[in-house]
Motif scaffolding. Sequence first.
Motif, mmCIF file in Angstrom:
data_model
loop_
_atom_site.group_PDB
_atom_site.id
_atom_site.type_symbol
_atom_site.label_atom_id
_atom_site.label_comp_id
_atom_site.label_asym_id
_atom_site.label_seq_id
_atom_site.Cartn_x
_atom_site.Cartn_y
_atom_site.Cartn_z
ATOM 1 N N LEU A 105 43.305 30.014 32.512
ATOM 2 C CA LEU A 105 42.911 31.263 33.168
ATOM 3 C C LEU A 105 43.764 31.510 34.409
ATOM 4 O O LEU A 105 44.228 32.623 34.657
ATOM 5 N N ALA A 108 47.364 32.496 33.632
ATOM 6 C CA ALA A 108 47.512 33.833 33.071
ATOM 7 C C ALA A 108 47.584 34.899 34.158
ATOM 8 O O ALA A 108 48.034 36.018 33.915
ATOM 9 N N PRO A 159 44.289 37.987 38.933
ATOM 10 C CA PRO A 159 45.044 38.507 37.793
ATOM 11 C C PRO A 159 45.889 39.708 38.170
ATOM 12 O O PRO A 159 45.702 40.317 39.227
ATOM 13 N N HIS A 197 45.082 39.332 28.816
ATOM 14 C CA HIS A 197 44.305 38.105 28.928
ATOM 15 C C HIS A 197 42.812 38.451 28.959
ATOM 16 O O HIS A 197 42.418 39.516 29.450
ATOM 17 N N HIS A 200 41.522 39.609 32.270
ATOM 18 C CA HIS A 200 42.024 40.958 32.560
ATOM 19 C C HIS A 200 41.198 41.979 31.784
ATOM 20 O O HIS A 200 40.854 43.057 32.311
#
Length: 229
Positions: A105, A108, A159, A197, A200
């Motif tokens: 996570l 990403a 993110p 992702h 996201h």
Amino acid sequence: MASPRTAFSQGRFYGAPTVERQLPGVRLAHLEATKRAEHVDEHSHDDAHFVLATHGHYITTAAGPETEGPVLVFNPPGVVHRDRFVDIGGYFLAVSFGPSDWRALANAGRGAAIDALRLTGPAARRAALRLTRSLLARDAETLSLEGLSLELAAQALTPASDGDKRPPWLDRAETYLADAFDQPISVADLAEIAGVHPVHLARGYRRWLGAAPGDRLRARDGWSAPPTC
């Protein structure tokens, strides 16, 4: 000589679970505290986890201001702490991501918090409370629980942003939901179709549609199936 610190494996805490769900990449549990404050030693956890104290007086040394209402804390993997309830009988939500899942996570996006945090923002609290209610309902869809877990995870991650315009990937995801109305769907399925992702995806759904992917999944029950010949 000091006794060695306890290192809990994923999803294990000083508490007895009342409800548990294992999802792809994340374990959810609502637990009752089983030890008084004086019986809780310094310890760590293999996982990254979020704790929401839903009932009882919870003590934490995580960084962040004290606020009214339930205490919400994020602890990265391996952080030594002594967070605890003053007395037995407190209740808490625990959202646990295994070390490799948490690294995925973080990688990403643009990284993750490396210190224990007391989360006080409204988005974090809303996600944690929604997740608690859904878990305690005991019949929540996996997609809904996954989406809410990732919304909460996003509060400790950074993110990439979509900017100020509704992203095209959101329409791809919504079209897939409509077309696959009779198929089981996971957050990972939606994210793959959208090309983003899962974290996201969960954050984008909340920002642009005001709902978790699971909310949209429930809404599709009212969509009509395409006619057959």
